[in-house]
Write an enzyme that holds these catalytic residues in place. Structure first.
Site, PDB file in Angstrom:
ATOM      1  N   GLU A   1     -17.093  47.170  47.064  1.00 17.09           N
ATOM      2  CA  GLU A   1     -18.544  47.409  47.143  1.00 17.09           C
ATOM      3  C   GLU A   1     -19.180  46.274  47.919  1.00 17.09           C
ATOM      4  O   GLU A   1     -18.817  45.105  47.740  1.00 17.09           O
ATOM      5  CB  GLU A   1     -19.213  47.453  45.758  1.00 17.09           C
ATOM      6  CG  GLU A   1     -18.961  48.699  44.972  1.00 17.09           C
ATOM      7  CD  GLU A   1     -19.662  48.686  43.615  1.00 17.09           C
ATOM      8  OE1 GLU A   1     -20.728  48.047  43.480  1.00 17.09           O
ATOM      9  OE2 GLU A   1     -19.114  49.311  42.687  1.00 17.09           O
TER      10      GLU A   1
ATOM     11  N   GLU B   1     -16.038  46.181  37.416  1.00 17.73           N
ATOM     12  CA  GLU B   1     -16.852  45.023  37.053  1.00 17.73           C
ATOM     13  C   GLU B   1     -16.920  44.764  35.540  1.00 17.73           C
ATOM     14  O   GLU B   1     -17.992  44.896  34.919  1.00 17.73           O
ATOM     15  CB  GLU B   1     -18.262  45.172  37.620  1.00 17.73           C
ATOM     16  CG  GLU B   1     -18.294  45.277  39.126  1.00 17.73           C
ATOM     17  CD  GLU B   1     -19.709  45.277  39.694  1.00 17.73           C
ATOM     18  OE1 GLU B   1     -20.665  45.377  38.910  1.00 17.73           O
ATOM     19  OE2 GLU B   1     -19.855  45.183  40.912  1.00 17.73           O
TER      20      GLU B   1
HETATM   21  C1  BGC Z   1     -22.258  48.225  40.573  1.00 23.21           C
HETATM   22  C2  BGC Z   1     -23.032  49.420  41.088  1.00 23.21           C
HETATM   23  C3  BGC Z   1     -24.462  49.014  41.373  1.00 23.21           C
HETATM   24  C4  BGC Z   1     -24.444  47.950  42.442  1.00 23.21           C
HETATM   25  C5  BGC Z   1     -25.813  47.471  42.880  1.00 23.21           C
HETATM   26  C6  BGC Z   1     -22.563  46.943  41.284  1.00 23.21           C
HETATM   27  O1  BGC Z   1     -22.661  45.927  40.340  1.00 23.21           O
HETATM   28  O2  BGC Z   1     -20.899  48.488  40.551  1.00 23.21           O
HETATM   29  O3  BGC Z   1     -22.933  50.450  40.160  1.00 23.21           O
HETATM   30  O4  BGC Z   1     -25.275  50.085  41.715  1.00 23.21           O
HETATM   31  O5  BGC Z   1     -23.751  46.823  41.973  1.00 23.21           O
HETATM   32  O6  BGC Z   1     -26.477  46.859  41.834  1.00 23.21           O
END
Ligand code: BGC
Length: 475
Positions: free
Chosen positions: A363, A171
């Site tokens: 993610e 990111e």
């Molecule tokens: C990040 C994580 C974070 C998650 C939830 C993402 O932007 O890669 O490290 O915990 O979002 O906020």
């Protein structure tokens, strides 16, 4: 909704099912075995920066308890684990001297994952910069391109043979926006000029690392392909109305958040809206910077959490690109709207913008309130169950729409340090009692295990499948 008929859900047998974590959020023991201080180790010690003064000093104690966590991954049936490496464990001063104990830690983890049939997917940088490099300007110093390349080379030499999937950065937009524009993340600066500079350094570092990978981990006929990619967070931007002004505002927001890094990496150019977005902070990237950023990639990782509805608002920095979030009852604890169709739209958007490069959702997940401690073998988390189920259906819809999608990683394996929110937000499939380090699976973990075991077919059921006891023992 997508312009095609919903198909019965079934994912291919080789679809990767994973969960993700990041070093500083889970490991704890930040200075163990000769590690250097990181920017986050400092940031959490700066008064007022992190809620309740929480630190990553212990976190989930994953640095020491990872074998136990690996057993949990096996029980879930995961076929991949995405984690990041702490740069300052490998190079305590950020460059120069390698710390063999730090390297050995990750080598042991990789070997154990491989022995368990779980493919390691390593992210080189998930926001914890060695403090010694931050002292030299961090992501503002042009030399960081080489520093990062040298760090990547150490890892490719040690682990390139064994690790099938690598990502350079997690990111980059969040690094620039949170770290250099709004100051909510390390190093906590507040400058549009710095955010624009850091973006160029990050993409130079990305390109340099990909070049090192190609040189050090070449394709070989005697082993499966080793892949490298970039992980970006994408938030689809929907105009709040049909007005020209709102459409233009949504395009600026999309350029700033979604295309700022993908356009250089995949097209060798910057989005045309960015000079307007950044105003006087904007400086054109040089031809060399654009060429370095654009390296052939094996995949792109997309992190998806929510969408934004954007209206034109002259009062808001960035140059009227700020999103306005809809207020509905369907929001997570981080105030993000639950919007599963946005995942389908995001993946279709990528295909339309950039073509058929292989994609992974690296993610996706949600923070909802869970009690701090749990009695019993399970934790009921119906809102998170609903979030996961609806997003996995949306994921399948994207595949049915022709997206070249090969895997999904839930965020996160464990509850962990949610950056400036400290431990107040729980994203885990598995609950962590921070006082005792006890792990308790949530019902979301049971659903995910069922999805994996059935290749997604259980998502066709209209009734809620998960209940306590559904987690398979082990593979
Ligand atoms: C990040 C994580 C974070 C998650 C939830 C993402 O932007 O890669 O490290 O915990 O979002 O906020």
């Amino acid at each position: 909704m997508p312009p095609f008929a919903p198909a019965p859900i079934e994912f291919p047998a080789n679809f990767l099912w994973g969960a993700a974590t990041a070093a500083y959020q889970v490991e704890g023991s930040p200075l163990a075995d000769g590690a250097g201080i990181s920017s986050w180790h400092r940031f959490v010690r700066t008064p007022g920066r992190v809620r309740d003064g929480d630190t990553g000093d212990i976190a989930c104690d994953h640095y020491r308890r990872w074998p136990e966590d690996l057993q949990l991954m096996r029980q879930l049936g995961l076929t991949s684990y995405r984690f990041s490496i702490s740069w300052s464990r490998i190079l305590p001063e950020g460059r120069g001297r390698v710390n063999p104990a730090g390297l050995a830690h990750y080598e042991r983890k990789v070997d154990a994952l491989l022995a368990a049939g779980i493919a390691p997917n390593i992210t080189l940088y998930h926001w914890d910069l060695p403090a010694a490099l931050d002292d030299r300007g961090g992501w503002l110093n042009p030399d960081i391109v080489e520093w990062f390349g040298d760090y990547a080379e150490v890892l490719f030499k040690a682990l390139g043979d064994r690790v099938p999937m690598w990502a350079t950065l997690n990111e980059p937009w969040v690094i620039t926006d949170g770290g250099y524009l709004h100051g909510t993340l390390a190093p906590g600066h507040r400058s549009a000029f710095e955010a624009a500079i850091a973006a160029r350094r990050l993409m130079g570092a990305h390109g340099r690392a990909v070049q090192a990978f190609r040189a050090l981990v070449p394709a070989r006929p005697d082993r499966p392909e080793r892949k490298i990619g970039l992980v970006v967070n994408i938030e689809p931007k929907y105009p709040a109305s049909s007005s020209v002004a709102d459409h233009a505002a949504a395009a600026r927001a999309d350029a700033y958040m979604n295309r700022q890094f993908l356009d250089p990496a995949l097209r060798g150019q910057t989005p045309p809206e960015l000079p307007e977005v950044f105003g006087e902070a904007w400086e054109d990237w040089t031809a060399e910077e654009l060429a370095l950023a654009r390296q052939p990639l094996d995949f792109v990782g997309i992190n998806y959490y929510t969408r934004a509805v954007v209206r034109d608002d002259p009062a808001v920095w960035l140059q009227r690109a700020a999103p306005v979030r809809q207020v509905q009852a369907t929001h997570t604890e981080t105030a993000w709207e639950v919007y599963p169709p946005g995942l389908t739209d995001t993946l279709l958007w990528f295909k339309q913008q950039y073509g058929d490069l292989p994609l992974y959702v690296t993610e996706n997940g949600s923070a909802f309130y869970d009690p701090p401690t749990v009695d019993g073998p399970w934790l009921e988390d119906p809102l998170r169950v609903d979030y996961l189920r609806r997003h996995l259906r949306a994921l399948h819809a994207a595949r049915a729409g022709g997206v070249n999608l090969h895997g999904y990683y839930a965020w996160s394996l464990l509850d962990n340090l949610e950056w400036a929110h400290g431990y107040s937000k729980r994203f885990g499939l598995i609950h962590v009692d921070y006082a005792t380090q006890k792990r308790t699976p949530k019902v979301t973990a049971a659903l995910y295990a069922q999805v994996i075991a059935s290749q997604g077919r259980c998502l066709n059921d209209t009734v809620d499948p998960p209940s306590a006891g559904l987690l398979p023992v082990s593979r």
